[in-house]
Design an enzyme around this catalytic site. Structure first.
Site, mmCIF file in Angstrom:
data_model
loop_
_atom_site.group_PDB
_atom_site.id
_atom_site.type_symbol
_atom_site.label_atom_id
_atom_site.label_comp_id
_atom_site.label_asym_id
_atom_site.label_seq_id
_atom_site.Cartn_x
_atom_site.Cartn_y
_atom_site.Cartn_z
ATOM 1 N N GLU A 286 77.147 -16.450 -6.735
ATOM 2 C CA GLU A 286 78.000 -17.557 -7.212
ATOM 3 C C GLU A 286 78.471 -18.406 -6.035
ATOM 4 O O GLU A 286 78.551 -19.629 -6.127
ATOM 5 C CB GLU A 286 79.198 -17.025 -8.006
ATOM 6 C CG GLU A 286 78.819 -16.390 -9.322
ATOM 7 C CD GLU A 286 77.919 -17.279 -10.171
ATOM 8 O OE1 GLU A 286 78.242 -18.461 -10.375
ATOM 9 O OE2 GLU A 286 76.863 -16.779 -10.624
ATOM 10 N N TRP A 289 76.000 -20.877 -5.429
ATOM 11 C CA TRP A 289 76.076 -22.107 -6.240
ATOM 12 C C TRP A 289 77.009 -23.119 -5.580
ATOM 13 O O TRP A 289 76.775 -24.321 -5.602
ATOM 14 C CB TRP A 289 76.582 -21.791 -7.657
ATOM 15 C CG TRP A 289 75.481 -21.461 -8.616
ATOM 16 C CD1 TRP A 289 75.123 -20.219 -9.048
ATOM 17 C CD2 TRP A 289 74.585 -22.390 -9.275
ATOM 18 N NE1 TRP A 289 74.071 -20.326 -9.934
ATOM 19 C CE2 TRP A 289 73.726 -21.629 -10.096
ATOM 20 C CE3 TRP A 289 74.431 -23.782 -9.251
ATOM 21 C CZ2 TRP A 289 72.730 -22.213 -10.875
ATOM 22 C CZ3 TRP A 289 73.442 -24.362 -10.035
ATOM 23 C CH2 TRP A 289 72.607 -23.584 -10.819
ATOM 24 N N TRP A 317 77.031 -43.298 -24.843
ATOM 25 C CA TRP A 317 78.307 -42.575 -24.931
ATOM 26 C C TRP A 317 79.247 -43.262 -25.905
ATOM 27 O O TRP A 317 79.150 -44.469 -26.132
ATOM 28 C CB TRP A 317 78.979 -42.510 -23.551
ATOM 29 C CG TRP A 317 78.196 -41.793 -22.500
ATOM 30 C CD1 TRP A 317 77.632 -42.348 -21.391
ATOM 31 C CD2 TRP A 317 77.885 -40.397 -22.445
ATOM 32 N NE1 TRP A 317 77.001 -41.386 -20.644
ATOM 33 C CE2 TRP A 317 77.137 -40.173 -21.270
ATOM 34 C CE3 TRP A 317 78.170 -39.301 -23.266
ATOM 35 C CZ2 TRP A 317 76.673 -38.918 -20.891
ATOM 36 C CZ3 TRP A 317 77.708 -38.048 -22.892
ATOM 37 C CH2 TRP A 317 76.972 -37.866 -21.723
ATOM 38 N N ASN A 352 85.181 -19.720 -15.775
ATOM 39 C CA ASN A 352 83.928 -20.482 -15.680
ATOM 40 C C ASN A 352 83.193 -20.601 -17.020
ATOM 41 O O ASN A 352 82.722 -21.671 -17.383
ATOM 42 C CB ASN A 352 83.012 -19.847 -14.640
ATOM 43 C CG ASN A 352 81.709 -20.607 -14.512
ATOM 44 O OD1 ASN A 352 81.706 -21.781 -14.170
ATOM 45 N ND2 ASN A 352 80.590 -19.954 -14.832
ATOM 46 N N TRP A 370 80.618 -37.472 -19.272
ATOM 47 C CA TRP A 370 81.028 -36.334 -18.442
ATOM 48 C C TRP A 370 82.008 -36.745 -17.351
ATOM 49 O O TRP A 370 82.841 -35.955 -16.919
ATOM 50 C CB TRP A 370 79.808 -35.628 -17.832
ATOM 51 C CG TRP A 370 78.902 -36.511 -16.987
ATOM 52 C CD1 TRP A 370 77.836 -37.225 -17.429
ATOM 53 C CD2 TRP A 370 79.005 -36.784 -15.578
ATOM 54 N NE1 TRP A 370 77.255 -37.919 -16.385
ATOM 55 C CE2 TRP A 370 77.948 -37.655 -15.236
ATOM 56 C CE3 TRP A 370 79.861 -36.356 -14.572
ATOM 57 C CZ2 TRP A 370 77.738 -38.125 -13.936
ATOM 58 C CZ3 TRP A 370 79.660 -36.824 -13.272
ATOM 59 C CH2 TRP A 370 78.610 -37.702 -12.968
ATOM 60 N N TRP A 393 79.698 -30.609 -13.686
ATOM 61 C CA TRP A 393 79.750 -31.534 -14.834
ATOM 62 C C TRP A 393 78.359 -32.107 -15.104
ATOM 63 O O TRP A 393 77.932 -32.228 -16.250
ATOM 64 C CB TRP A 393 80.797 -32.638 -14.616
ATOM 65 C CG TRP A 393 82.151 -32.159 -15.068
ATOM 66 C CD1 TRP A 393 83.163 -31.705 -14.267
ATOM 67 C CD2 TRP A 393 82.616 -32.005 -16.423
ATOM 68 N NE1 TRP A 393 84.221 -31.295 -15.042
ATOM 69 C CE2 TRP A 393 83.928 -31.473 -16.363
ATOM 70 C CE3 TRP A 393 82.070 -32.275 -17.673
ATOM 71 C CZ2 TRP A 393 84.683 -31.210 -17.512
ATOM 72 C CZ3 TRP A 393 82.828 -32.010 -18.821
ATOM 73 C CH2 TRP A 393 84.116 -31.479 -18.733
HETATM 74 C C1 LIG Z 1 82.536 -28.292 -15.811
HETATM 75 C C2 LIG Z 1 82.822 -27.409 -14.611
HETATM 76 C C3 LIG Z 1 83.621 -27.881 -13.572
HETATM 77 C C4 LIG Z 1 83.872 -27.073 -12.453
HETATM 78 N N1 LIG Z 1 84.683 -27.566 -11.451
HETATM 79 C C5 LIG Z 1 84.893 -26.799 -10.342
HETATM 80 C C6 LIG Z 1 85.723 -27.282 -9.279
HETATM 81 O O1 LIG Z 1 86.245 -28.400 -9.285
HETATM 82 N N2 LIG Z 1 85.924 -26.443 -8.229
HETATM 83 C C7 LIG Z 1 85.337 -25.205 -8.139
HETATM 84 O O2 LIG Z 1 85.525 -24.508 -7.145
HETATM 85 N N3 LIG Z 1 84.529 -24.758 -9.114
HETATM 86 C C8 LIG Z 1 84.306 -25.495 -10.213
HETATM 87 N N4 LIG Z 1 83.503 -25.004 -11.217
HETATM 88 C C9 LIG Z 1 82.762 -23.733 -10.991
HETATM 89 C C10 LIG Z 1 83.441 -22.447 -11.472
HETATM 90 O O3 LIG Z 1 83.903 -22.578 -12.779
HETATM 91 C C11 LIG Z 1 84.594 -22.004 -10.588
HETATM 92 O O4 LIG Z 1 84.211 -22.038 -9.224
HETATM 93 C C12 LIG Z 1 85.031 -20.584 -10.921
HETATM 94 O O5 LIG Z 1 85.412 -20.492 -12.261
HETATM 95 C C13 LIG Z 1 86.162 -20.188 -10.029
HETATM 96 O O6 LIG Z 1 86.674 -18.939 -10.379
HETATM 97 P P1 LIG Z 1 86.535 -17.694 -9.414
HETATM 98 O O7 LIG Z 1 87.007 -18.048 -8.047
HETATM 99 O O8 LIG Z 1 87.201 -16.548 -10.086
HETATM 100 O O9 LIG Z 1 84.964 -17.493 -9.385
HETATM 101 P P2 LIG Z 1 84.063 -16.226 -9.026
HETATM 102 O O10 LIG Z 1 83.254 -15.935 -10.233
HETATM 103 O O11 LIG Z 1 84.864 -15.135 -8.460
HETATM 104 O O12 LIG Z 1 83.056 -16.798 -7.942
HETATM 105 C C14 LIG Z 1 83.343 -16.801 -6.541
HETATM 106 C C15 LIG Z 1 83.250 -18.186 -5.979
HETATM 107 O O13 LIG Z 1 81.934 -18.703 -6.169
HETATM 108 C C16 LIG Z 1 81.994 -20.103 -6.441
HETATM 109 N N5 LIG Z 1 81.486 -20.371 -7.789
HETATM 110 C C17 LIG Z 1 81.559 -19.582 -8.886
HETATM 111 N N6 LIG Z 1 80.929 -20.172 -9.933
HETATM 112 C C18 LIG Z 1 80.471 -21.355 -9.480
HETATM 113 C C19 LIG Z 1 79.745 -22.420 -10.067
HETATM 114 N N7 LIG Z 1 79.351 -22.414 -11.351
HETATM 115 N N8 LIG Z 1 79.443 -23.488 -9.295
HETATM 116 C C20 LIG Z 1 79.803 -23.532 -8.003
HETATM 117 N N9 LIG Z 1 80.498 -22.558 -7.395
HETATM 118 C C21 LIG Z 1 80.827 -21.482 -8.121
HETATM 119 C C22 LIG Z 1 83.454 -20.507 -6.374
HETATM 120 O O14 LIG Z 1 83.734 -20.975 -5.091
HETATM 121 C C23 LIG Z 1 84.176 -19.193 -6.663
HETATM 122 O O15 LIG Z 1 85.475 -19.139 -6.157
HETATM 123 C C24 LIG Z 1 83.277 -25.783 -12.363
HETATM 124 C C25 LIG Z 1 82.480 -25.321 -13.417
HETATM 125 C C26 LIG Z 1 82.252 -26.115 -14.530
HETATM 126 C C27 LIG Z 1 81.379 -25.589 -15.638
#
Ligand SMILES: Cc1cc2nc3c(=O)[nH]c(=O)nc-3n(C[C@H](O)[C@H](O)[C@H](O)COP(=O)(O)OP(=O)(O)OC[C@H]3O[C@@H](n4cnc5c(N)ncnc54)[C@H](O)[C@@H]3O)c2cc1C
Length: 489
Positions: A286, A289, A317, A352, A370, A393
């Site tokens: 993750e 990502w 849209w 997420n 979006w 997004w």
């Molecule tokens: C529409 C949408 C908008 C989002 N906007 C943001 C945002 O502004 N900032 C943000 O940090 N994340 C964003 N995310 C990605 C993701 O939802 C969050 O990073 C995640 O929920 C953070 O929770 P966590 O730290 O417990 O994640 P964990 O599951 O513990 O993951 C660890 C780290 O990995 C990274 N990560 C995890 N999932 C993703 C992902 N899908 N894409 C990129 N990095 C990821 C994050 O840095 C996260 O802290 C978005 C996802 C969606 C679907």
């Protein structure tokens, strides 16, 4: 120790930590070698036409983060200087005031930040001041992970494989043990006067109850997560009712912890305890990502505004203020969507899986662009991150890199039933449905009258009926998509 030497300015931005901070480490090395004074600075950028200045929730977080960083720097011996304005102008006047010889900083993501850095570099270099940006925010510098034909990756899995084949990211450095202050104190604005925290109305109660910003809290959260919860991350990460993720995202967004620290700590934990290994790898993926989105943003600076897939520029849209408002406030009538939007409003964060569900609902069920969702998230998320927000997004909309295809429309009832099977997540954030049995909690409008009465749910009065019929909305979305497919091909 000599203190008549020209000082170094360390310009903090989204790297609000002492450990594994290359700019600060470089300055601290100079201090340790010959007593060069170090002046840490944070500049509040006020406007300058940048649409991606911190939103409301981020400003709340920033206050706490700067407060803690300030205290930590004070302990090291050199207090944090706060100034407001255009960074190039502020840094020029600090150079003038202090006779500084160099500005060290860590790079920030985003097209406006890059343009600003160039301007700062030009203006300071013209005055004979060295400007040196470092990488603190990413495992690897953007541009270093490319396909065999030397193009940027557009698909995540090969990008991740290529990343895994790189030499390990550098080991994180420790926080400096001390800094030499400038001979003459440098004046600073007061954090309190910056008004980063809301007062009237004070909407931040839920944020205060949920979060502790700062480097120490970030380090503790990582240790806690790697001490156990990571073991089941691979299976639990999609369950919003189980709180199975690290919640490190706001700490990462503000640079209170860096990805290299997380990388090495997770690998170390997995090497010590084999039962953590698969969870730790899924967790690092993750983080991959995050890396992917940041690398892509460097290649595609229009990512926050413009669909990568050009066909979507002409997508039909809809403009629907009342539906947008219902979505923002968590009043769509779909409990999993409303729970997510209320979690966001109350705590500044959303799980997420639920971000994907609410995103799909906005874009596909409501046909709202979006970019509206991106802007709302930007203002309300404590982890708002320009690359992750834009990349995700676009991914949900089906117009980004390695995106979910547009025709894959999430069914909010089935998603709720699959990922929140008992309805505990919905009960937590939509209390007016708390007494509904699990069988009906994701579709209250289908519940028999007696069940609703017993649960004390009066539809339309306490909780809305769905603002769109999902089946009809899905057909409408597919028709709209069909239209661009044919007209864009
Ligand atoms: C529409 C949408 C908008 C989002 N906007 C943001 C945002 O502004 N900032 C943000 O940090 N994340 C964003 N995310 C990605 C993701 O939802 C969050 O990073 C995640 O929920 C953070 O929770 P966590 O730290 O417990 O994640 P964990 O599951 O513990 O993951 C660890 C780290 O990995 C990274 N990560 C995890 N999932 C993703 C992902 N899908 N894409 C990129 N990095 C990821 C994050 O840095 C996260 O802290 C978005 C996802 C969606 C679907």
């Amino acid at each position: 120790m000599k203190t008549d030497q020209a000082p170094i300015l360390v310009w903090f931005r989204t790297d609000l930590r002492l450990a594994d901070n290359p700019a600060l480490t470089a300055a601290a090395t100079a201090t340790a070698q010959d007593g060069t004074p170090v002046i840490p600075v944070y500049i509040r950028e006020e406007d300058g036409g940048d649409p991606w200045l911190p939103g409301g929730a981020s400003r709340w977080w920033l206050h706490g983060s700067l407060e803690r960083l300030g205290k930590a720097l004070e302990t090291l011996g050199s207090p944090l200087v706060l100034r407001s304005g255009d960074p190039a102008t502020v840094l020029e006047s600090l150079v003038e005031e202090t006779g500084a010889q160099a500005v060290l900083c860590n790079r920030r993501a985003g097209p406006s930040a890059i343009a600003r850095d160039r301007r700062v570099g030009k203006r300071l270099t013209a005055r004979g001041v060295t400007v040196h940006p470092h990488n603190a925010a990413l495992l690897y510098e953007p541009g270093t992970i490319r396909t065999k034909s030397d193009t940027p990756f557009r698909v995540f899995t090969p990008f991740w494989k290529a990343l895994l084949s790189m030499p390990e990211p550098p080991r994180p450095t420790r926080a400096p043990s001390g800094l030499t202050p400038p001979a003459k104190p440098v004046s600073s604005e007061s954090l309190k006067d910056w008004g980063l925290r809301p007062t009237a109305p004070d909407w931040a109660g839920g944020l205060r109850a949920r979060w502790t910003p700062g480097e120490e809290a970030a380090r503790e959260r990582l240790a806690e997560f790697l001490d156990g919860p990571v073991a089941v991350y691979a299976t639990e990460r999609d369950r919003p009712d189980h709180d199975g993720t690290s919640t490190l995202s706001p700490h990462l967004a503000f640079g209170e912890i860096g990805p290299r620290q997380i990388w090495h700590a997770a690998r170390h934990a997995a090497a010590q305890r084999h039962e953590l290994a698969s969870g730790a790898e899924a967790f690092l993926r993750e983080l991959g990502w995050r890396e992917f989105n940041h690398h892509m943003l460097r290649e595609e600076p229009d990512l926050p505004d413009t669909p990568l897939d050009a066909r979507f520029v002409h997508f039909p849209w809809r403009k629907d203020e009342s539906a947008l408002h219902a979505w923002q406030r968590g009043r769509t009538g779909y409990p999993i969507v409303d729970a997510g939007m209320r979690q966001l409003w109350r705590t500044g964060w959303m799980h997420n899986r639920v971000r994907m569900i609410v995103g799909s609902f906005l874009i596909k069920d409501l046909l709202i662009p979006w970019q509206e969702g991106e802007a709302w998230f930007w203002d309300t998320l404590v982890d708002a991150d320009i690359a992750n927000n834009a990349g995700n997004w676009q991914w949900v909309a089906g117009c980004g890199a390695d995106a979910a295809p547009f025709f894959r429309v999430f069914n909010p009832i089935l998603q709720g039933e699959k990922f929140d099977p008992e309805g505990d997540y919905v009960r937590r954030f939509v209390p007016e449905l708390a007494k509904l049995p699990s069988r009906w909690i994701h579709k209250p409008w289908q519940a028999p009258d007696g069940v609703l009465r017993e649960a004390g749910v009066r539809l339309d009065r306490d909780y809305p009926r769905p603002i769109v019929d999902h089946g009809a909305a899905r057909d409408r979305a597919l028709a709209a998509f069909g239209h661009i497919k044919t007209s864009g091909d």
